[in-house]
Scaffold this motif. Sequence first.
Motif, PDB file in Angstrom:
ATOM      1  N   PHE A 423       0.837  -1.206   0.000  1.00  0.00           N
ATOM      2  CA  PHE A 423       0.000   0.000   0.000  1.00  0.00           C
ATOM      3  C   PHE A 423       0.871   1.256   0.000  1.00  0.00           C
ATOM      4  O   PHE A 423       0.627   2.207  -0.757  1.00  0.00           O
ATOM      5  N   LYS A 424       1.895   1.267   0.840  1.00  0.00           N
ATOM      6  CA  LYS A 424       2.759   2.447   0.927  1.00  0.00           C
ATOM      7  C   LYS A 424       3.558   2.637  -0.351  1.00  0.00           C
ATOM      8  O   LYS A 424       3.775   3.780  -0.788  1.00  0.00           O
ATOM      9  N   GLU A 425       3.994   1.537  -0.961  1.00  0.00           N
ATOM     10  CA  GLU A 425       4.705   1.641  -2.233  1.00  0.00           C
ATOM     11  C   GLU A 425       3.814   2.259  -3.301  1.00  0.00           C
ATOM     12  O   GLU A 425       4.277   3.067  -4.122  1.00  0.00           O
ATOM     13  N   ARG A 426       2.551   1.906  -3.294  1.00  0.00           N
ATOM     14  CA  ARG A 426       1.624   2.462  -4.276  1.00  0.00           C
ATOM     15  C   ARG A 426       1.432   3.961  -4.049  1.00  0.00           C
ATOM     16  O   ARG A 426       1.354   4.731  -5.005  1.00  0.00           O
ATOM     17  N   GLU A 427       1.353   4.364  -2.803  1.00  0.00           N
ATOM     18  CA  GLU A 427       1.187   5.782  -2.519  1.00  0.00           C
ATOM     19  C   GLU A 427       2.424   6.587  -2.902  1.00  0.00           C
ATOM     20  O   GLU A 427       2.310   7.752  -3.315  1.00  0.00           O
ATOM     21  N   ASP A 428       3.598   5.959  -2.809  1.00  0.00           N
ATOM     22  CA  ASP A 428       4.856   6.667  -3.057  1.00  0.00           C
ATOM     23  C   ASP A 428       5.296   6.607  -4.515  1.00  0.00           C
ATOM     24  O   ASP A 428       6.283   7.254  -4.886  1.00  0.00           O
ATOM     25  N   THR A 429       4.579   5.830  -5.340  1.00  0.00           N
ATOM     26  CA  THR A 429       4.970   5.680  -6.746  1.00  0.00           C
ATOM     27  C   THR A 429       3.894   6.299  -7.618  1.00  0.00           C
ATOM     28  O   THR A 429       2.734   5.868  -7.598  1.00  0.00           O
ATOM     29  N   ALA A 430       4.282   7.297  -8.397  1.00  0.00           N
ATOM     30  CA  ALA A 430       3.297   8.081  -9.150  1.00  0.00           C
ATOM     31  C   ALA A 430       2.426   7.217 -10.054  1.00  0.00           C
ATOM     32  O   ALA A 430       1.194   7.378 -10.087  1.00  0.00           O
ATOM     33  N   PHE A 431       3.041   6.294 -10.804  1.00  0.00           N
ATOM     34  CA  PHE A 431       2.252   5.521 -11.767  1.00  0.00           C
ATOM     35  C   PHE A 431       1.478   4.364 -11.118  1.00  0.00           C
ATOM     36  O   PHE A 431       0.773   3.622 -11.796  1.00  0.00           O
ATOM     37  N   LYS A 432       1.607   4.241  -9.773  1.00  0.00           N
ATOM     38  CA  LYS A 432       0.849   3.199  -9.076  1.00  0.00           C
ATOM     39  C   LYS A 432      -0.237   3.766  -8.160  1.00  0.00           C
ATOM     40  O   LYS A 432      -1.014   3.021  -7.580  1.00  0.00           O
ATOM     41  N   ARG A 433      -0.283   5.092  -8.050  1.00  0.00           N
ATOM     42  CA  ARG A 433      -1.209   5.688  -7.083  1.00  0.00           C
ATOM     43  C   ARG A 433      -2.669   5.388  -7.408  1.00  0.00           C
ATOM     44  O   ARG A 433      -3.515   5.354  -6.503  1.00  0.00           O
ATOM     45  N   PHE A 434      -2.973   5.176  -8.680  1.00  0.00           N
ATOM     46  CA  PHE A 434      -4.355   4.900  -9.047  1.00  0.00           C
ATOM     47  C   PHE A 434      -4.827   3.571  -8.452  1.00  0.00           C
ATOM     48  O   PHE A 434      -6.030   3.312  -8.340  1.00  0.00           O
ATOM     49  N   LYS A 435      -3.886   2.728  -8.055  1.00  0.00           N
ATOM     50  CA  LYS A 435      -4.246   1.417  -7.519  1.00  0.00           C
ATOM     51  C   LYS A 435      -4.688   1.450  -6.063  1.00  0.00           C
ATOM     52  O   LYS A 435      -5.265   0.488  -5.559  1.00  0.00           O
ATOM     53  N   ILE A 436      -4.398   2.543  -5.358  1.00  0.00           N
ATOM     54  CA  ILE A 436      -4.697   2.609  -3.931  1.00  0.00           C
ATOM     55  C   ILE A 436      -5.797   3.634  -3.685  1.00  0.00           C
ATOM     56  O   ILE A 436      -5.734   4.759  -4.196  1.00  0.00           O
ATOM     57  N   THR A 437      -6.812   3.263  -2.941  1.00  0.00           N
ATOM     58  CA  THR A 437      -7.934   4.149  -2.659  1.00  0.00           C
ATOM     59  C   THR A 437      -8.235   4.148  -1.161  1.00  0.00           C
ATOM     60  O   THR A 437      -7.735   3.307  -0.415  1.00  0.00           O
TER      61      THR A 437
END
Length: 499
Positions: A423-437
């Motif tokens: 979850f934290k990796e998704r928040e910290d990675t621009a192209f993965k942020r859409f995956k975390i809500t």
Amino acid sequence: MFESAEIGHAIDKATYDAAVPDLREALLQAQYRLKAQAKFPVLILINGIEGAGKGETIKLLNEWMDPRLIRVDSFDVPSDEELSHPPAWRFWRRLPPKGHTGIFFGNWYSKMLEDRVHGRIKGAELKLATARAQRLERMLCDEGMLIFKFWFHLSKDQMNARLDSLKNDPLHSWRISPLDWQQSKTYDKFVRYGEQILRLSSRDFAPWYVVEGADERYRSLTVGRILLEGLQAALAAAEQPGQSVAQPHSAPLQVDLDHLSLLDSLDLSQKLDKDNYQQQLAEEQARLSRLLRDRRLRKRGVLALFEGHDAAGKGSAIRRVTGALDPRMYRTVQIAAPTDEERAQPWLWRFWRNVPERGKFTIFDRSWYGRVLVERVEGFCTPEEWLRAYSEINDFEEQLVDADIVLVKFWLSIDKKTQLKRFKEREDTAFKRFKITDEDWRNRERWDDYGHAVADMVDRTSTEIAPWTLVEANDKRFARVKVLRTLNEALEAAIEKGR
């Protein structure tokens, strides 16, 4: 259906001794409330593996509760009088009255199972007998009866270990009956046909409860708590003005005693290094491409569904599956909240309309199991609806398999620590942020509730014809290869079966 009953549940003596007094008091209170209300009877059906503690558990319940309000009947070889009547007569004449509890050993399921194991009836006759039992139970429940059905289970190794420990013990060898020895020879058939009966006859109004029988303390507390919760739910319903005792089994199906579930038993530490991963991935992708082009699969559809914890890697596993294929060879169906059009139809409608035709491969990213997962946990459907869904799902999947569809079901499992990291990796990675809500974070707060729902789902829908594959997904490389290998093995088995 028996996976969770073979993982070694156990309760230590201190925990057991501390729990029993409160449980006994609560059971007695419920029993006396039942007698005072006299609005419905309770019927308990006992089946399962010999030596799994059936008799011992019922004997203990008689000690814990008031035996004057309980009648135990065993239906073995029918008498001449019983043979002169229709088969159901012997059961009807011993049904408990309102306010009382009846316990049936050797009930209507026992005879059909024994006959199928020993070849006296065929598969079609077993289905007819099970359907007849369902009609009887439906009628009894419509009349207000509360029915519990218990299957006491031992794995084959557990059963054999018990026989080995007792056969040379002069003080306890008497505990081995001829039925024990007989079942040691027919165990595989007994479990296979037993699972079929459970799959066909576990309904929301009279579900089966599978209880691991190896540890006597665990099985005693499990049965006691299931009875207590079901009784309390039914008594509460009966006390409501104008309410019938319909759907009494709204208590949780998963009784959390030793905090050990099927997911807890997975070895999430399994890994693949990069070199082995690249080699095995290429091999399995090539194998999949070859298998899906095999002309012998042209008369069969293929359906793979993916469920799992948030951030478990479902999407990346699906991409490794499709990475081996021409886009014309497959279709991916992503399941989200139902649309207005879908809500206007029966809940399985949106899945039926996406069932693959012969020669086609369909992948479901999330599936009909949302009914017994997110919809159950978040309260989007009633307990009656998600309890009923288990049998509706099993019926649906049986129709798919009967229509020659190869059905492969994956649950990708990770631990809570790994999920937080992703979850934290998704928040910290621009192209993965859409995956975390925000929804993902909220679901995380209900981790244990989802764990119970998954355990119930696997217990009630992992069948011989449509088993679940639990994928250890802390390491994405390991998970992707296991998914591909499992899918390939299922395809190879289907091709071999069709020869």
